[in-house]
Design an enzyme around this catalytic site. Structure first.
Site, PDB file in Angstrom:
ATOM      1  N   ASP A  13       0.918  -1.291   0.036  1.00  0.00           N
ATOM      2  CA  ASP A  13       0.179  -0.169   0.061  1.00  0.00           C
ATOM      3  C   ASP A  13       0.977   1.327  -0.214  1.00  0.00           C
ATOM      4  OD1 ASP A  13      -2.687   1.417   0.454  1.00  0.00           O
ATOM      5  OD2 ASP A  13      -1.635   1.957   2.262  1.00  0.00           O
ATOM      6  N   GLU A  64       1.502  -0.634  -5.184  1.00  0.00           N
ATOM      7  CA  GLU A  64       0.723   0.772  -5.311  1.00  0.00           C
ATOM      8  C   GLU A  64       1.540   1.860  -5.135  1.00  0.00           C
ATOM      9  OE1 GLU A  64      -3.230   2.914  -3.566  1.00  0.00           O
ATOM     10  OE2 GLU A  64      -1.586   2.242  -2.249  1.00  0.00           O
TER      11      GLU A  64
END
Length: 585
Positions: free
Chosen positions: A222, A295
């Site tokens: 993330d 990401e």
């Protein structure tokens, strides 16, 4: 010698059996993101859970999914719905127990659906034991997070600089106990780790090893572009970020240009370090390759660094957000082709492409581009070379659900004013999955759900679409069967705009039939002669996949010189003949 010239050499010297190296399991896989809070509720509390995911794994198998990435389900106060983790190796009771996770793993392995864990390394919860100890200046954890005493001017203390949080306001929060500010690039309850501390990096490595031992097949990392901020100067201070002249709201994230808080040169090396952890684990324990999906909302040239360099392997799948970031409803076919080819042209040799058009942070595809383009994007993602990532619900065409200000729970929206909250809120794309026309769309048997169910659930649901030939779900399932064809697994790709309305994708491989995907982006009838756009396509083509906009049916034939596309029609064609020449010769 490049792959192209290897093929030329083989062709010129009479080779007719051109075999390709076997691909790793992930390279052409269909991935599926599950947002567990909203996928399936097994206990009637209105919130999805791990048992709900386990009970639904057969559905993933039905729709051809190779692996599913699970958004966070670890222990958390839920200030950011699981992205504020207080214990990185413990399941939050809201989602179940570690035994529930073990059952999920056992069933996933039985069904052949791999599990990818969401890894959130940039920050923890402020209720994490490590932060509590850091705030108390415990010698082992004192520098686990980014701290600063702030500035004192005229006897008044203020934050160290002008850095702004993604969730609005200063990125620095005062801690009364420690008498210092801590950095939080997101919610004030999400303090940033200090990755310049080797102990923090090794702690993260141990978290990866813990979950690898649990049997997962990889991690989705993330917000990695926030991992490092610029190093402090000799006095321990951090510079202000320059102002953006287009934004006059000092509380807004866009107020400054984030040159010191994202995309720092050290950040890809974190990914290289984690890749080595995964590779070392595989060497020691065997099994298939474990993967990293990364990401980062970063410029495309920056993204290429996440693949690795000459001395280190990086992420197998640095998320390709070109289409999710830059396409809009008015984009023409030239814009589609430009964004697709930008990734293919920049991708380092030997790496694999990936394609993303939706996730839990963005409005749903049908709401951004119109419901008439839902099949278009599903077909595009599943016929381009490489792997695809589908957000749960996109395969049935779920759209955003309007949620009032009073019912909004997303901190990205709630941290601001009511005015403009709909633009900031991510809640509309996170509503419960629509399984059937039963109460709460079959998501929960409880009295309420944590977010409201879409009002269209009686029409847009899995149960109903299973019985409709050209439903979004059945088109998606047909695509997955088609995707197993050798040309779509191993073939070359040529992507171009046939004209401003029609995007064309050619997939081809020596000794195989040619596949042509035609996508009519707009609402105008189009008449196409493919010879004007692509070379080396045999004359007769067969329709092998159509959507509900098409008057044609599977098994119909057409000439390469005369193809008609209705508004928003998408078709996949296959040549009757195989090709034994190369279009670049």
């Amino acid at each position: 010698m490049s792959p192209k010239w290897v093929l030329v050499f083989l062709f010129c010297f009479g080779a007719t059996d051109i075999s390709l190296a076997a691909k790793a399991w992930w390279q052409t896989a269909s991935f599926y993101q599950i947002y567990p809070r909203s996928f399936k509720d097994s206990d009637g509390d209105g919130i999805g859970d791990l048992k709900g995911v386990t009970d639904s794994l057969a559905y993933l198998k039905e729709i051809g999914i190779a692996a599913t990435w699970l958004s966070p389900f670890l222990e958390s106060p839920m200030a950011d719905f699981g992205y504020d983790i207080s214990n990185f190796t413990k399941v939050d009771p809201l989602f179940g127990t570690m035994e529930d996770f073990d059952e999920l793993m056992a069933k996933s392995k039985k069904l052949g659906v791999r599990i990818i864990l969401d890894f959130v390394p940039n920050h923890s919860s402020n209720e994490c034991e490590w932060f509590i100890k850091s705030a108390a200046k415990d010698p082992e954890y004192k520098d686990f997070y980014v701290w600063h005493p702030g500035k004192i001017e005229n006897g008044v203390r203020s934050p160290p600089n002008n850095w702004v949080s993604v969730f609005r306001g200063s990125a620095w929060e005062w801690h009364e106990g420690r008498q210092e500010y801590f950095l939080h690039q997101f919610h004030k309850k999400q303090p940033d780790f200090n990755f310049r501390n080797p102990q923090v990096r090794e702690t993260m490595n141990e978290i990866l090893r813990f979950w690898l031992r649990k049997g997962i097949d990889g991690f989705r990392v993330d917000a990695i572009h926030h991992g490092f901020e610029i190093a402090p100067d000799a006095d321990g201070n951090y510079p202000d970020e320059p102002r953006n002249d287009w934004n006059n709201d000092p509380e807004d994230y866009g107020y400054v240009d984030h040159i010191y808080t994202v995309d720092q040169p050290e950040t890809p090396h974190l990914v290289y370090e984690w890749r080595k952890v995964l590779d070392d684990f595989q060497k020691e324990n065997g099994g298939d390759e474990r993967i990293l999906m990364v990401e980062a909302w970063s410029p495309i040239d920056t993204m290429m660094h996440y693949y690795g360099n000459d001395t280190a392997e990086g992420a197998q799948i640095p998320f390709n957000f070109q289409m999710i970031s830059y396409l809009w409803s008015g984009s023409d076919a030239y814009h589609y082709a430009e964004l697709i080819n930008a990734w293919l042209d920049r991708m380092p040799a030997g790496r694999s492409a990936n394609w993303v058009i939706g996730n839990h942070d963005k409005n749903r595809v049908g709401s951004r581009f119109g419901s008439e383009r839902i099949d278009l994007f599903n077909i595009l993602l599943l016929t381009l070379p490489g792997c695809s990532i589908t957000y749960n619900g996109e395969e049935i065409g779920m759209t955003d659900v309007w949620i009032s200000w009073n019912d909004t729970v997303d901190p990205q929206a709630c941290n601001g004013f009511e005015d403009g909250y709909e633009y900031r809120s991510r809640d509309p794309a996170r509503t419960p999955f629509q399984w059937s026309d039963a109460k709460h769309a079959g998501f929960s048997t409880g009295e309420t759900t944590w977010l409201p169910v879409g009002t269209d659930y009686e029409l847009v649901n899995v149960k109903r679409q299973r019985g409709i030939t050209f439903s979004h779900l059945n088109v998606f399932k047909q695509l997955q069967v088609l995707r197993s064809e050798k040309v779509l697994q191993d073939g070359n790709a040529e992507v171009k705009a046939v004209n401003s309305n029609v995007l064309g994708v050619k997939r081809y491989l020596y000794g195989e039939q040619v596949y042509i995907v035609l996508l009519n982006v707009f609402e105008h009838v189009q008449y196409i002669n493919l010879d004007d756009s692509f070379k080396g396509i045999p004359n007769e083509l067969e329709y092998i996949l159509v959507n509900d906009k098409s008057p044609r049916r599977k098994g119909d034939f057409t000439s390469v010189k005369s193809i008609t596309l209705m508004p928003h029609e998408v078709v996949v064609l296959r040549s009757v003949e195989k090709i034994y020449t190369f279009s670049f010769l």
